[in-house]
Scaffold this motif. Structure first.
Motif, mmCIF file in Angstrom:
data_model
loop_
_atom_site.group_PDB
_atom_site.id
_atom_site.type_symbol
_atom_site.label_atom_id
_atom_site.label_comp_id
_atom_site.label_asym_id
_atom_site.label_seq_id
_atom_site.Cartn_x
_atom_site.Cartn_y
_atom_site.Cartn_z
ATOM 1 N N VAL A 298 0.854 -1.183 0.000
ATOM 2 C CA VAL A 298 0.000 0.000 0.000
ATOM 3 C C VAL A 298 0.891 1.234 0.000
ATOM 4 O O VAL A 298 1.632 1.477 0.956
ATOM 5 C CB VAL A 298 -0.947 0.015 1.216
ATOM 6 C CG1 VAL A 298 -1.788 1.289 1.222
ATOM 7 C CG2 VAL A 298 -1.848 -1.217 1.202
ATOM 8 N N THR B 74 -0.199 4.565 -0.408
ATOM 9 C CA THR B 74 -0.829 5.647 0.351
ATOM 10 C C THR B 74 -2.329 5.402 0.433
ATOM 11 O O THR B 74 -2.894 4.638 -0.363
ATOM 12 C CB THR B 74 -0.543 7.019 -0.301
ATOM 13 O OG1 THR B 74 -0.982 8.066 0.554
ATOM 14 C CG2 THR B 74 -1.250 7.149 -1.640
ATOM 15 N N THR B 75 -2.957 6.069 1.398
ATOM 16 C CA THR B 75 -4.412 5.987 1.580
ATOM 17 C C THR B 75 -4.965 7.395 1.698
ATOM 18 O O THR B 75 -4.399 8.230 2.403
ATOM 19 C CB THR B 75 -4.774 5.188 2.839
ATOM 20 O OG1 THR B 75 -4.199 3.885 2.762
ATOM 21 C CG2 THR B 75 -6.285 5.049 2.978
ATOM 22 N N TRP B 76 -6.058 7.671 0.999
ATOM 23 C CA TRP B 76 -6.704 8.984 1.056
ATOM 24 C C TRP B 76 -8.041 8.880 1.770
ATOM 25 O O TRP B 76 -8.880 8.025 1.439
ATOM 26 C CB TRP B 76 -6.925 9.550 -0.345
ATOM 27 C CG TRP B 76 -5.660 9.856 -1.082
ATOM 28 C CD1 TRP B 76 -4.791 10.888 -0.863
ATOM 29 C CD2 TRP B 76 -5.103 9.123 -2.185
ATOM 30 N NE1 TRP B 76 -3.742 10.843 -1.756
ATOM 31 C CE2 TRP B 76 -3.909 9.772 -2.581
ATOM 32 C CE3 TRP B 76 -5.504 7.978 -2.870
ATOM 33 C CZ2 TRP B 76 -3.116 9.321 -3.627
ATOM 34 C CZ3 TRP B 76 -4.715 7.518 -3.916
ATOM 35 C CH2 TRP B 76 -3.535 8.196 -4.285
ATOM 36 N N GLY C 90 -9.089 7.706 4.312
ATOM 37 C CA GLY C 90 -9.476 6.433 4.895
ATOM 38 C C GLY C 90 -10.355 5.600 3.987
ATOM 39 O O GLY C 90 -10.927 4.594 4.411
ATOM 40 N N GLU D 213 -7.280 3.513 -1.523
ATOM 41 C CA GLU D 213 -5.893 3.059 -1.411
ATOM 42 C C GLU D 213 -5.230 3.028 -2.779
ATOM 43 O O GLU D 213 -5.850 2.630 -3.772
ATOM 44 C CB GLU D 213 -5.830 1.651 -0.819
ATOM 45 C CG GLU D 213 -6.093 1.582 0.671
ATOM 46 C CD GLU D 213 -5.898 0.177 1.223
ATOM 47 O OE1 GLU D 213 -5.786 0.038 2.442
ATOM 48 O OE2 GLU D 213 -5.883 -0.783 0.414
ATOM 49 N N LYS E 41 -2.181 1.047 -4.349
ATOM 50 C CA LYS E 41 -1.317 -0.061 -3.978
ATOM 51 C C LYS E 41 -0.862 -0.858 -5.190
ATOM 52 O O LYS E 41 -1.422 -0.740 -6.284
ATOM 53 C CB LYS E 41 -2.014 -0.976 -2.973
ATOM 54 C CG LYS E 41 -3.305 -1.632 -3.430
ATOM 55 C CD LYS E 41 -3.924 -2.406 -2.269
ATOM 56 C CE LYS E 41 -5.226 -3.090 -2.637
ATOM 57 N NZ LYS E 41 -5.797 -3.827 -1.478
ATOM 58 N N ALA F 24 -11.207 1.215 -3.809
ATOM 59 C CA ALA F 24 -12.144 2.049 -3.055
ATOM 60 C C ALA F 24 -13.347 1.222 -2.638
ATOM 61 O O ALA F 24 -13.625 0.155 -3.194
ATOM 62 C CB ALA F 24 -12.587 3.240 -3.898
ATOM 63 N N ARG G 65 -12.447 -3.144 -0.035
ATOM 64 C CA ARG G 65 -12.275 -2.228 -1.163
ATOM 65 C C ARG G 65 -12.181 -3.017 -2.465
ATOM 66 O O ARG G 65 -11.626 -4.115 -2.502
ATOM 67 C CB ARG G 65 -11.019 -1.370 -0.983
ATOM 68 C CG ARG G 65 -11.067 -0.412 0.200
ATOM 69 C CD ARG G 65 -9.779 0.399 0.257
ATOM 70 N NE ARG G 65 -9.752 1.336 1.359
ATOM 71 C CZ ARG G 65 -9.276 1.071 2.570
ATOM 72 N NH1 ARG G 65 -8.797 -0.145 2.827
ATOM 73 N NH2 ARG G 65 -9.278 1.986 3.518
ATOM 74 N N SER H 164 -15.391 7.111 5.041
ATOM 75 C CA SER H 164 -15.814 5.752 4.683
ATOM 76 C C SER H 164 -16.883 5.277 5.657
ATOM 77 O O SER H 164 -16.705 4.304 6.389
ATOM 78 C CB SER H 164 -14.620 4.799 4.702
ATOM 79 O OG SER H 164 -13.945 4.862 5.963
#
Length: 325
Positions: free
Chosen positions: A55, A57-59, A61, A64, A66, A78, A104, A232
């Motif tokens: 992963v 980065t995550t935006w 919450g 992702e 990845k 998502a 996701r 989320s």
């Protein structure tokens, strides 16, 4: 507290093509053409210590970025609406999509399929015109401002269904119970018991939980407020804000005149050229709604995957005087 490691192996296969030519050349006129095309496909062969995914980065919450072994680098995952066995999205009793927050799903990949450009120049005696168009095919981008502004209704795309002129359906709340009443479609000027009629309804494509076709009218402001936004939970999904960032842009245009050598020599110059130019002019085509397709957060491949807190791109006009001695 940390260590820098090579965490994987990436395989790339691609091709760069460049073509140059002069279709027409006479004593006073010359037409030049140039073009380039580049495409690349990669695959993650392995990751460190037997990992199957990394992963990056995550935006919010919710989304992702990845890379997964055996897949292309930079998949976007998502939370998306639930679907039945036939791929129909499922709505609840409110008429909104039920979002599956248990897992996701892949909704795109950040890597463009191809990039390139076409340029041309015309020279007639001492005058010249030069133009450049470039393009990008594919490559998904998370558009956070679009996600937030659809939620609060301050971009043109959020006008859909806001009234009859924008495709809104007419309905009323049974018993004028706006908070919890059932919405009932009507073409009359009032409900069966004199209820107020609204014209901002929308029926989302999909099915109810019992499998029947969805026929529940949702007020459009309720739809935008619930299914867009941050995070989320509830009904929020980023599915429609992860967008194919294909575009064709008129990148640059310049027009100029080279002064006769007799005049240039009087100014102690071998050559003297005056030109006007414009850069980053306009899009011929783009899939990205409202925002500039290039207003991503930076230059690295990861930061080019999101439009977030970046500033607006600029259009530039200028005057140029070039001299050689």
């Amino acid at each position: 507290t940390s260590i820098l490691l090579n965490v994987g192996e990436l395989q790339n296969n691609g091709l760069d093509i460049s073509v140059y030519g002069t279709p027409v050349e006479t004593k006073d006129f010359r037409w030049d053409l140039r073009g380039n095309l580049s495409f690349n496909k990669n695959k993650v062969n392995k990751l460190q210590n037997g990992l199957t995914e990394l992963v990056h980065t995550t935006w919010d919450g919710a989304v992702e970025l990845k890379s997964i072994v055996g897949e292309s680098m930079g998949d976007l995952y998502a939370y998306v609406p639930k679907e039945d066995a036939n791929g129909n999205k499922i709505v609840d009793e409110e008429g909104l999509y039920i979002v599956d927050y248990t897992e996701r799903k892949k909704v795109g990949n950040a890597m463009p399929k191809a990039i390139g450009g076409i340029g041309t120049s015309f020279n007639y005696k001492n005058f010249f015109v030069d133009a450049t168009v470039d393009f990008r095919i594919g490559g998904a981008v998370l558009n956070q401002p679009y996600q937030y502004m659809m939620n609060i209704g301050n971009i043109v795309e959020s006008l859909d269904y806001r009234d009859a002129a924008h495709g809104g359906l007419t309905y009323y709340f049974e018993g004028n119970d706006v908070a919890g009443g059932k919405t009932i479609a009507t073409r009359a000027s009032a409900g069966s018991n004199g209820e107020k009629v609204y014209d901002n309804g929308v029926i989302l494509p999909g099915v109810k939980e019992n499998g029947s076709a969805n026929d529940i009218i949702v007020p459009s402001d309720f739809y935008y407020a619930e299914q867009y936004g941050w995070g989320s939970s509830g009904y929020v999904t980023y599915e429609k804000s992860i967008i194919d960032n294909s575009y064709v842009k008129f990148r640059e245009l310049s027009l100029g005149y080279s002064l006769p050598k007799v005049i240039a020599s009087k100014l102690a110059c071998k050559n003297l050229t005056l030109s006007v130019y414009g850069r980053n002019l306009f899009y011929i085509y783009k899939k990205m709604p409202s925002m500039d397709a290039e207003a991503t957060d930076g230059t690295s491949w990861q930061s080019q995957t999101v439009i977030g807190g970046s500033t607006a791109t600029t259009r530039t006009f200028g005057l140029s005087l070039r001299a050689s001695f």
